[in-house]
Design a protein around this motif. Structure first.
Motif, PDB file in Angstrom:
ATOM      1  N   LYS A 151      69.510 -19.590  92.013  1.00  0.00           N
ATOM      2  CA  LYS A 151      69.736 -21.080  91.292  1.00  0.00           C
ATOM      3  C   LYS A 151      69.232 -20.896  90.048  1.00  0.00           C
ATOM      4  CE  LYS A 151      67.827 -23.383  94.606  1.00  0.00           C
ATOM      5  NZ  LYS A 151      67.556 -24.424  95.425  1.00  0.00           N
ATOM      6  N   ILE A 152      68.190 -20.346  89.840  1.00  0.00           N
ATOM      7  CA  ILE A 152      67.593 -20.217  88.544  1.00  0.00           C
ATOM      8  C   ILE A 152      68.436 -19.372  87.627  1.00  0.00           C
ATOM      9  CG2 ILE A 152      65.752 -19.180  87.226  1.00  0.00           C
ATOM     10  CD1 ILE A 152      63.897 -19.736  89.311  1.00  0.00           C
ATOM     11  N   ALA A 153      69.153 -18.275  87.961  1.00  0.00           N
ATOM     12  CA  ALA A 153      70.136 -17.438  87.215  1.00  0.00           C
ATOM     13  C   ALA A 153      71.075 -18.331  86.939  1.00  0.00           C
ATOM     14  CB  ALA A 153      70.541 -16.419  88.164  1.00  0.00           C
ATOM     15  N   LEU A 154      71.596 -19.239  87.995  1.00  0.00           N
ATOM     16  CA  LEU A 154      73.041 -20.037  87.375  1.00  0.00           C
ATOM     17  C   LEU A 154      72.640 -20.866  86.300  1.00  0.00           C
ATOM     18  CD1 LEU A 154      74.418 -20.525  90.948  1.00  0.00           C
ATOM     19  CD2 LEU A 154      75.557 -19.529  88.698  1.00  0.00           C
ATOM     20  N   TYR A 155      71.361 -21.649  86.322  1.00  0.00           N
ATOM     21  CA  TYR A 155      70.888 -22.555  85.688  1.00  0.00           C
ATOM     22  C   TYR A 155      70.569 -22.129  84.164  1.00  0.00           C
ATOM     23  CZ  TYR A 155      68.426 -26.632  83.844  1.00  0.00           C
ATOM     24  OH  TYR A 155      68.040 -27.926  83.292  1.00  0.00           O
ATOM     25  N   SER A 156      69.911 -20.934  84.158  1.00  0.00           N
ATOM     26  CA  SER A 156      69.628 -20.200  82.949  1.00  0.00           C
ATOM     27  C   SER A 156      70.999 -19.821  82.407  1.00  0.00           C
ATOM     28  CB  SER A 156      68.913 -18.918  83.414  1.00  0.00           C
ATOM     29  OG  SER A 156      67.651 -19.247  83.875  1.00  0.00           O
ATOM     30  N   GLY A 157      71.959 -19.462  83.000  1.00  0.00           N
ATOM     31  CA  GLY A 157      73.385 -19.004  82.454  1.00  0.00           C
ATOM     32  C   GLY A 157      73.742 -20.449  81.682  1.00  0.00           C
ATOM     33  N   VAL A 158      73.735 -21.496  82.368  1.00  0.00           N
ATOM     34  CA  VAL A 158      74.113 -22.820  81.629  1.00  0.00           C
ATOM     35  C   VAL A 158      73.335 -22.861  80.362  1.00  0.00           C
ATOM     36  CG1 VAL A 158      74.664 -24.965  81.874  1.00  0.00           C
ATOM     37  CG2 VAL A 158      75.188 -23.606  83.711  1.00  0.00           C
ATOM     38  N   ALA A 159      71.991 -22.793  80.512  1.00  0.00           N
ATOM     39  CA  ALA A 159      71.064 -23.198  79.448  1.00  0.00           C
ATOM     40  C   ALA A 159      71.253 -22.024  78.252  1.00  0.00           C
ATOM     41  CB  ALA A 159      69.513 -23.118  80.045  1.00  0.00           C
ATOM     42  N   ALA A 160      71.752 -20.946  78.831  1.00  0.00           N
ATOM     43  CA  ALA A 160      71.882 -20.007  77.845  1.00  0.00           C
ATOM     44  C   ALA A 160      72.987 -20.390  76.686  1.00  0.00           C
ATOM     45  CB  ALA A 160      72.140 -18.374  78.371  1.00  0.00           C
ATOM     46  N   LEU A 161      74.004 -21.185  76.867  1.00  0.00           N
ATOM     47  CA  LEU A 161      74.911 -21.646  75.996  1.00  0.00           C
ATOM     48  C   LEU A 161      74.327 -22.086  74.757  1.00  0.00           C
ATOM     49  CD1 LEU A 161      77.646 -23.123  78.672  1.00  0.00           C
ATOM     50  CD2 LEU A 161      78.011 -21.044  76.983  1.00  0.00           C
ATOM     51  N   PRO A 162      73.213 -23.137  75.025  1.00  0.00           N
ATOM     52  CA  PRO A 162      72.928 -23.650  73.661  1.00  0.00           C
ATOM     53  C   PRO A 162      71.899 -22.537  72.982  1.00  0.00           C
ATOM     54  CG  PRO A 162      72.157 -24.852  75.575  1.00  0.00           C
ATOM     55  CD  PRO A 162      73.254 -24.219  75.831  1.00  0.00           C
ATOM     56  N   PHE A 163      70.906 -22.462  73.948  1.00  0.00           N
ATOM     57  CA  PHE A 163      69.899 -21.355  73.631  1.00  0.00           C
ATOM     58  C   PHE A 163      70.353 -20.104  73.140  1.00  0.00           C
ATOM     59  CE2 PHE A 163      66.026 -18.749  74.549  1.00  0.00           C
ATOM     60  CZ  PHE A 163      65.200 -19.215  73.791  1.00  0.00           C
ATOM     61  N   GLY A 164      71.279 -19.622  73.605  1.00  0.00           N
ATOM     62  CA  GLY A 164      71.909 -18.320  73.218  1.00  0.00           C
ATOM     63  C   GLY A 164      72.507 -18.579  71.595  1.00  0.00           C
ATOM     64  N   TRP A 165      72.958 -19.541  71.578  1.00  0.00           N
ATOM     65  CA  TRP A 165      73.780 -19.929  70.407  1.00  0.00           C
ATOM     66  C   TRP A 165      72.387 -20.181  69.112  1.00  0.00           C
ATOM     67  CZ3 TRP A 165      73.084 -24.579  67.326  1.00  0.00           C
ATOM     68  CH2 TRP A 165      74.093 -24.540  66.006  1.00  0.00           C
ATOM     69  N   LEU A 166      71.345 -20.523  69.648  1.00  0.00           N
ATOM     70  CA  LEU A 166      70.411 -20.896  68.529  1.00  0.00           C
ATOM     71  C   LEU A 166      69.921 -19.434  68.284  1.00  0.00           C
ATOM     72  CD1 LEU A 166      68.086 -23.588  70.119  1.00  0.00           C
ATOM     73  CD2 LEU A 166      69.165 -23.492  67.831  1.00  0.00           C
ATOM     74  N   LEU A 167      69.762 -18.499  69.255  1.00  0.00           N
ATOM     75  CA  LEU A 167      69.355 -17.162  68.950  1.00  0.00           C
ATOM     76  C   LEU A 167      70.201 -16.294  68.203  1.00  0.00           C
ATOM     77  CD1 LEU A 167      67.828 -16.272  72.483  1.00  0.00           C
ATOM     78  CD2 LEU A 167      66.558 -16.499  70.632  1.00  0.00           C
ATOM     79  N   GLN A 168      71.765 -16.622  68.276  1.00  0.00           N
ATOM     80  CA  GLN A 168      72.618 -15.955  67.712  1.00  0.00           C
ATOM     81  C   GLN A 168      72.251 -16.368  66.165  1.00  0.00           C
ATOM     82  OE1 GLN A 168      74.871 -13.810  68.548  1.00  0.00           O
ATOM     83  NE2 GLN A 168      75.246 -14.106  70.719  1.00  0.00           N
ATOM     84  N   LEU A 169      71.906 -17.436  65.785  1.00  0.00           N
ATOM     85  CA  LEU A 169      71.775 -17.885  64.502  1.00  0.00           C
ATOM     86  C   LEU A 169      70.719 -16.888  63.929  1.00  0.00           C
ATOM     87  CD1 LEU A 169      71.575 -21.979  64.870  1.00  0.00           C
ATOM     88  CD2 LEU A 169      73.483 -20.482  63.643  1.00  0.00           C
ATOM     89  N   THR A 170      69.771 -16.469  64.496  1.00  0.00           N
ATOM     90  CA  THR A 170      68.574 -15.840  63.945  1.00  0.00           C
ATOM     91  C   THR A 170      68.835 -14.263  64.096  1.00  0.00           C
ATOM     92  OG1 THR A 170      67.444 -15.330  66.128  1.00  0.00           O
ATOM     93  CG2 THR A 170      66.922 -17.360  65.134  1.00  0.00           C
ATOM     94  N   VAL A 171      70.116 -13.890  64.236  1.00  0.00           N
ATOM     95  CA  VAL A 171      70.358 -12.628  64.304  1.00  0.00           C
ATOM     96  C   VAL A 171      70.282 -11.514  63.254  1.00  0.00           C
ATOM     97  CG1 VAL A 171      72.928 -12.529  63.902  1.00  0.00           C
ATOM     98  CG2 VAL A 171      71.998 -10.802  65.595  1.00  0.00           C
ATOM     99  N   ALA A 172      70.209 -12.309  61.924  1.00  0.00           N
ATOM    100  CA  ALA A 172      70.256 -11.564  60.696  1.00  0.00           C
ATOM    101  C   ALA A 172      68.610 -11.429  60.639  1.00  0.00           C
ATOM    102  CB  ALA A 172      70.644 -12.392  59.550  1.00  0.00           C
ATOM    103  N   PHE A 173      67.726 -11.813  61.072  1.00  0.00           N
ATOM    104  CA  PHE A 173      66.379 -11.627  60.917  1.00  0.00           C
ATOM    105  C   PHE A 173      65.845 -10.575  61.931  1.00  0.00           C
ATOM    106  CE2 PHE A 173      66.844 -16.279  60.239  1.00  0.00           C
ATOM    107  CZ  PHE A 173      66.586 -16.157  58.873  1.00  0.00           C
ATOM    108  N   TRP A 174      66.348 -10.167  62.637  1.00  0.00           N
ATOM    109  CA  TRP A 174      66.179  -9.243  63.981  1.00  0.00           C
ATOM    110  C   TRP A 174      66.137  -7.555  63.341  1.00  0.00           C
ATOM    111  CZ3 TRP A 174      63.664 -10.247  68.705  1.00  0.00           C
ATOM    112  CH2 TRP A 174      63.792 -11.650  68.814  1.00  0.00           C
ATOM    113  N   GLY A 175      66.957  -7.330  62.528  1.00  0.00           N
ATOM    114  CA  GLY A 175      67.222  -6.099  61.773  1.00  0.00           C
ATOM    115  C   GLY A 175      67.939  -5.417  62.787  1.00  0.00           C
TER     116      GLY A 175
END
Lengths: 185, 293
Positions: A151-175
């Motif tokens: 259940k957590i995996a399913l919910y996290s998958g859904v939550a990863a849509l906005p959260f993953g998008w936020l992380l994608q914004l930072t991809v340039a900083f990660w090197g």
């Protein structure tokens, strides 16, 4: 990957995971919360080199193992998440060549698969340990533990849509090297 | 650098697996790591919690851990566990009272042979009726082969045939493999009849819960008469104990001068949860039927 960026982002995400996640908790279906740390691990596993991914996943899993447990115990069980995250990271490493890394749906799907792998390994380890050490923090039964994690995996998958998008914004900083395709769904 | 971290990783994973499988007492070091982590994260987590409370305030009247389903579940589990313990303790008290009553009955009985009563719980029972039974006492408690087991102080149930350190195997009197038993028959309304005048009988267990034996037809024996053990192969502490009551007297066609009596013990091991082992004291021990070690 820049480890300094990893340290800062991990710190922020772990703090969010341990405090603010209550905001996202779904009480009606077993009080589950999304695993934001797993989203971060999946994100790193999509872009970082292989060894870096495995180390990062181990560190993030270890942090989750050392987080306050749901049950009062005078020790912390290190391993289910630490090893589970490594297993999940390994899975994502094998799959990332087949997906568009900078798509939100990719992050969501792989976060779900990442946590599914964590669920399988963690449930196996907990069940194995519970077999000879009954004080193992298992959520009722092996099936109960796996169901909760699923259940957590399913919910996290859904939550990863906005959260993953936020992380994608930072991809340039990660090197990260490679994975320079355009962002999108 | 990368090469070395690659080599270290498998060792770290193996170590993590070892920690994962280690018992709780070996995981003390994890407390230190967790404490350090909490120390670092603590102030920020507090701020995060305040932010969380602001974003999603707890429903009125349900603030605190009561609002946490995991905590509530934990409390429910604890409640259930305490209820279980309460019931278990009640059963234990009942069992102890029963044992005490049994021990007191032995102590109050008029016994010339100094014996030490030892209450033993019936453990594993044989699948066959009147089969052997495991009792919860063994040589560590002073039990020896041949020790007799009684119920209600004077009712003979059988004797111990095997002893290990913590438990013993008990053979009921009515077990088909039990040897012949010499006994006397006392009229139920004349219990003070001298043993020299009482009818003697050799009883054989039949495996159906009864013992049978042949007696002289001239002896006046009726249903309900009391049968008591008087057998040199049994320990002194067992002599005079009640084997059972005469259930029926049947004429024997093959031997017209003899009757067959059927004796049924009043108590069977299958009916009781506890027995009292009568352990003879060292100074009174005699060899017949076994002796204390």
């Amino acid at each position: 990957m820049r480890w300094s960026v990893f340290a800062i982002v991990s710190f922020i995400v772990i703090v969010l995971q341990l405090s603010v996640r209550e905001v996202l908790t779904l009480h009606s279906i077993g009080a589950i919360s999304p695993d934001l740390v797993a989203c971060l691990a999946t994100f790193i596993a999509l872009f970082a080199p292989r060894t870096t991914v495995l180390w990062a996943c181990w560190l993030l899993g270890l942090a989750m193992d050392l987080a306050p447990a749901a049950r009062s115990m005078n020790w912390h069980l290190v391993g289910p998440n630490a090893l589970g995250y490594v297993f999940g990271g390994y899975l994502v490493l094998h799959m990332r060549a087949m997906v568009f890394r900078r798509r939100m749906l990719t992050t969501a799907l792989l976060t779900f698969l990442f946590l599914l792998a964590v669920a399988v390994l963690a449930t196996f380890l907990l069940t194995l340990r519970h077999w000879y050490l009954p004080d193992t923090p298992l959520h009722g039964s092996p099936l109960g533990e796996f169901w909760l994690r699923l259940k957590i995996a399913l919910y996290s998958g859904v939550a990863a849509l906005p959260f993953g998008w936020l992380l994608q914004l930072t991809v340039a900083f990660w090197g990260f090297t490679g994975g320079a395709s355009r962002r999108g769904w | 650098m990368r090469f070395s971290s690659q080599r270290i990783l498998p060792f770290v994973l193996v170590l993590t697996l070892a920690l994962c499988m280690a018992p709780g007492r070996a995981l003390g070091v994890t407390n230190l790591l967790a404490e350090i982590m909490n120390l670092v994260l603590g102030p920020f987590a507090i701020a995060g919690n305040m932010l969380g409370q602001w974003l999603r305030p707890a429903p009125l009247g349900l603030e605190g851990p009561v609002n946490d389903p995991e905590y509530v579940l934990h409390l429910q589990q604890e409640r259930d566990e305490f209820e279980r313990l309460y019931v278990a303790e009640q059963a234990k008290v009942d069992a102890l009272q029963q044992q005490l009553a049994q021990a007191q009955m032995i102590a109050s009985a008029q016994m010339h042979i100094p014996v030490r009563p030892l209450v033993a719980r019936v453990g594993v029972r044989s699948s066959t009726p009147h089969g052997t039974v495991t009792l919860s006492r063994g040589s560590n408690h002073g039990v020896y082969v041949g020790a007799v087991a009684a119920y209600n102080a004077v009712h003979l149930l059988g004797r111990v045939i095997e002893v290990s350190r913590l438990q013993c195997v008990f053979q009921p009197l009515a077990n088909k493999d039990s040897p012949l038993v010499d006994a006397i028959i006392l009229p139920r309304d004349q219990r003070d009849t001298p043993t020299s005048r009482a009818a003697r009988v050799q009883l054989q267990p039949k495996g159906d819960g009864t013992l049978r034996g042949d007696v002289d037809r001239a002896a006046i024996i009726n249903a309900g008469d009391i049968v008591k053990l008087l057998d040199d192969t049994w320990p002194p502490a067992a002599q005079g104990m009640i084997v059972g009551h005469v259930e029926s007297v049947e004429s024997k066609e093959s031997e017209p001068l003899r009757n067959t009596i059927v004796v049924r013990p009043q108590y069977h091991i299958s009916q009781v949860a506890y027995v009292t082992l009568k352990l003879e004291m060292e100074d009174s021990a005699t060899q017949p039927g076994g002796a204390p070690r």
